[in-house]
Design a protein around this motif. Structure first.
Motif, PDB file in Angstrom:
ATOM      1  N   SER A   7      23.975  15.612  32.747  1.00 23.42           N
ATOM      2  CA  SER A   7      25.344  15.125  32.783  1.00 23.42           C
ATOM      3  C   SER A   7      25.936  15.148  31.378  1.00 23.42           C
ATOM      4  CB  SER A   7      25.384  13.697  33.341  1.00 23.42           C
ATOM      5  OG  SER A   7      24.659  12.833  32.507  1.00 23.42           O
ATOM      6  N   ALA A   8      27.249  15.091  31.351  1.00 23.01           N
ATOM      7  CA  ALA A   8      27.966  15.052  30.076  1.00 23.01           C
ATOM      8  C   ALA A   8      28.295  13.603  29.762  1.00 23.01           C
ATOM      9  CB  ALA A   8      29.244  15.861  30.169  1.00 23.01           C
ATOM     10  N   THR A   9      28.192  13.247  28.497  1.00 22.23           N
ATOM     11  CA  THR A   9      28.478  11.884  28.078  1.00 22.23           C
ATOM     12  C   THR A   9      29.625  11.902  27.081  1.00 22.23           C
ATOM     13  OG1 THR A   9      26.150  11.301  28.346  1.00 22.23           O
ATOM     14  CG2 THR A   9      27.506   9.803  27.063  1.00 22.23           C
ATOM     15  N   LEU A  10      30.650  11.127  27.387  1.00 27.27           N
ATOM     16  CA  LEU A  10      31.795  10.950  26.491  1.00 27.27           C
ATOM     17  C   LEU A  10      31.794   9.495  26.040  1.00 27.27           C
ATOM     18  CD1 LEU A  10      34.472  12.761  28.676  1.00 27.27           C
ATOM     19  CD2 LEU A  10      33.281  13.692  26.704  1.00 27.27           C
ATOM     20  N   THR A  11      31.965   9.279  24.754  1.00 27.69           N
ATOM     21  CA  THR A  11      31.965   7.922  24.216  1.00 27.69           C
ATOM     22  C   THR A  11      33.297   7.643  23.535  1.00 27.69           C
ATOM     23  OG1 THR A  11      29.599   8.168  23.796  1.00 27.69           O
ATOM     24  CG2 THR A  11      30.692   6.324  22.748  1.00 27.69           C
ATOM     25  N   ASN A  12      33.855   6.469  23.829  1.00 27.48           N
ATOM     26  CA  ASN A  12      35.076   6.036  23.144  1.00 27.48           C
ATOM     27  C   ASN A  12      34.904   4.586  22.714  1.00 27.48           C
ATOM     28  OD1 ASN A  12      35.554   4.453  25.412  1.00 27.48           O
ATOM     29  ND2 ASN A  12      37.018   5.875  26.295  1.00 27.48           N
ATOM     30  N   THR A  13      35.955   3.962  22.243  1.00 29.49           N
ATOM     31  CA  THR A  13      35.857   2.598  21.719  1.00 29.49           C
ATOM     32  C   THR A  13      35.547   1.567  22.810  1.00 29.49           C
ATOM     33  OG1 THR A  13      38.241   2.321  21.949  1.00 29.49           O
ATOM     34  CG2 THR A  13      37.414   3.073  19.814  1.00 29.49           C
ATOM     35  N   LEU A  14      35.860   1.894  24.056  1.00 27.71           N
ATOM     36  CA  LEU A  14      35.642   0.945  25.144  1.00 27.71           C
ATOM     37  C   LEU A  14      34.279   1.082  25.808  1.00 27.71           C
ATOM     38  CD1 LEU A  14      39.154   1.179  26.806  1.00 27.71           C
ATOM     39  CD2 LEU A  14      38.304  -0.579  25.250  1.00 27.71           C
ATOM     40  N   GLY A  15      33.608   2.204  25.598  1.00 28.20           N
ATOM     41  CA  GLY A  15      32.312   2.379  26.234  1.00 28.20           C
ATOM     42  C   GLY A  15      31.937   3.835  26.385  1.00 28.20           C
ATOM     43  N   LYS A  16      31.083   4.078  27.366  1.00 26.88           N
ATOM     44  CA  LYS A  16      30.512   5.404  27.575  1.00 26.88           C
ATOM     45  C   LYS A  16      30.850   5.892  28.985  1.00 26.88           C
ATOM     46  CE  LYS A  16      26.042   5.688  28.113  1.00 26.88           C
ATOM     47  NZ  LYS A  16      24.597   5.727  27.897  1.00 26.88           N
ATOM     48  N   ILE A  17      31.169   7.174  29.105  1.00 23.03           N
ATOM     49  CA  ILE A  17      31.470   7.793  30.399  1.00 23.03           C
ATOM     50  C   ILE A  17      30.471   8.917  30.612  1.00 23.03           C
ATOM     51  CG2 ILE A  17      33.170   9.055  31.767  1.00 23.03           C
ATOM     52  CD1 ILE A  17      35.309   7.845  29.853  1.00 23.03           C
ATOM     53  N   GLU A  18      29.792   8.915  31.752  1.00 17.18           N
ATOM     54  CA  GLU A  18      28.874  10.002  32.098  1.00 17.18           C
ATOM     55  C   GLU A  18      29.435  10.740  33.303  1.00 17.18           C
ATOM     56  OE1 GLU A  18      24.706   9.248  32.366  1.00 17.18           O
ATOM     57  OE2 GLU A  18      24.803   7.724  30.791  1.00 17.18           O
ATOM     58  N   ILE A  19      29.549  12.066  33.175  1.00 13.07           N
ATOM     59  CA  ILE A  19      30.066  12.902  34.257  1.00 13.07           C
ATOM     60  C   ILE A  19      28.962  13.861  34.662  1.00 13.07           C
ATOM     61  CG2 ILE A  19      31.829  14.575  34.940  1.00 13.07           C
ATOM     62  CD1 ILE A  19      33.589  13.393  32.705  1.00 13.07           C
ATOM     63  N   ALA A  20      28.523  13.777  35.910  1.00 11.43           N
ATOM     64  CA  ALA A  20      27.456  14.644  36.407  1.00 11.43           C
ATOM     65  C   ALA A  20      27.939  16.085  36.475  1.00 11.43           C
ATOM     66  CB  ALA A  20      27.003  14.177  37.787  1.00 11.43           C
ATOM     67  N   ASP A  21      27.028  17.028  36.235  1.00  9.76           N
ATOM     68  CA  ASP A  21      27.375  18.448  36.294  1.00  9.76           C
ATOM     69  C   ASP A  21      27.893  18.842  37.671  1.00  9.76           C
ATOM     70  OD1 ASP A  21      26.647  18.713  33.685  1.00  9.76           O
ATOM     71  OD2 ASP A  21      24.734  19.698  34.083  1.00  9.76           O
ATOM     72  N   ASN A  22      27.394  18.184  38.714  1.00 12.42           N
ATOM     73  CA  ASN A  22      27.829  18.487  40.072  1.00 12.42           C
ATOM     74  C   ASN A  22      29.315  18.158  40.261  1.00 12.42           C
ATOM     75  OD1 ASN A  22      27.366  19.384  42.724  1.00 12.42           O
ATOM     76  ND2 ASN A  22      27.211  17.260  43.420  1.00 12.42           N
ATOM     77  N   VAL A  23      29.792  17.119  39.601  1.00 10.64           N
ATOM     78  CA  VAL A  23      31.215  16.753  39.679  1.00 10.64           C
ATOM     79  C   VAL A  23      32.063  17.844  39.034  1.00 10.64           C
ATOM     80  CG1 VAL A  23      32.945  15.095  38.896  1.00 10.64           C
ATOM     81  CG2 VAL A  23      30.735  14.297  39.742  1.00 10.64           C
TER      82      VAL A  23
END
Length: 116
Positions: A2-18
Motif C-alpha cells: 500500500s501507499a502511505t501519505l503522511t500529513n500534519t494530522l496523521g497517516k493515510i494508507e491506500i491499498a494498491d487494489n484501490v
C-alpha cells in the motif's frame, strides 16, 4: 502493498487494489475501450474481465508516493488505437492523482485485443 501519505494530522494508507480499481473504472469509461483484459501471459487469449474483477487487468506499483500503473485493455474495432490509448493514459493519470493525492509517473497501456 500500500501507499502511505503522511500529513500534519496523521497517516493515510491506500491499498494498491484501490488504486487499481480507480484506474480500471476510469479506463473503461474512455471512448473506444470495450473493457479490461488480464495482464497475465498465461491467459493467452484476451478475455474481457467482469466489472467485479477489473483490478486484475491493472498492476500498480508504488514507491515513495509515486505510482506506476500497467493495464491491459480491449479496444473497439475501427477506432484509432493510439488516440484511445493516449486518452486512457491522460484520464487514468488525472483521476488517480485527483482521488489519491499521489503522483503518477507512468501509465503503461497494453492493447490485448480488438472487439467488434
Amino acid at each position: 502493498m500500500s501507499a502511505t501519505l503522511t500529513n500534519t494530522l496523521g497517516k493515510i494508507e491506500i491499498a494498491d487494489n484501490v488504486t487499481a480499481c480507480i484506474a480500471g473504472n476510469t479506463a473503461t469509461e474512455c471512448y473506444g475501450v470495450v473493457g479490461m483484459a488480464s495482464l497475465s501471459a498465461a491467459d493467452g487469449i484476451a478475455d474481457l474481465l467482469k466489472r467485479e474483477s477489473m483490478a486484475k487487468g491493472v498492476r500498480v506499483s508504488v514507491q515513495n508516493a509515486i505510482v506506476v500503473i500497467e493495464m491491459g485493455v480491449i479496444i473497439e474495432y475501427g477506432v484509432s488505437i493510439a488516440t484511445v490509448a493516449t486518452n486512457v493514459i491522460d484520464n487514468v493519470k488525472f483521476n488517480v492523482e485527483l482521488l489519491t493525492g499521489m503522483q503518477v509517473s507512468q501509465v503503461n497501456v497494453t492493447v490485448k485485443g480488438i472487439r467488434v
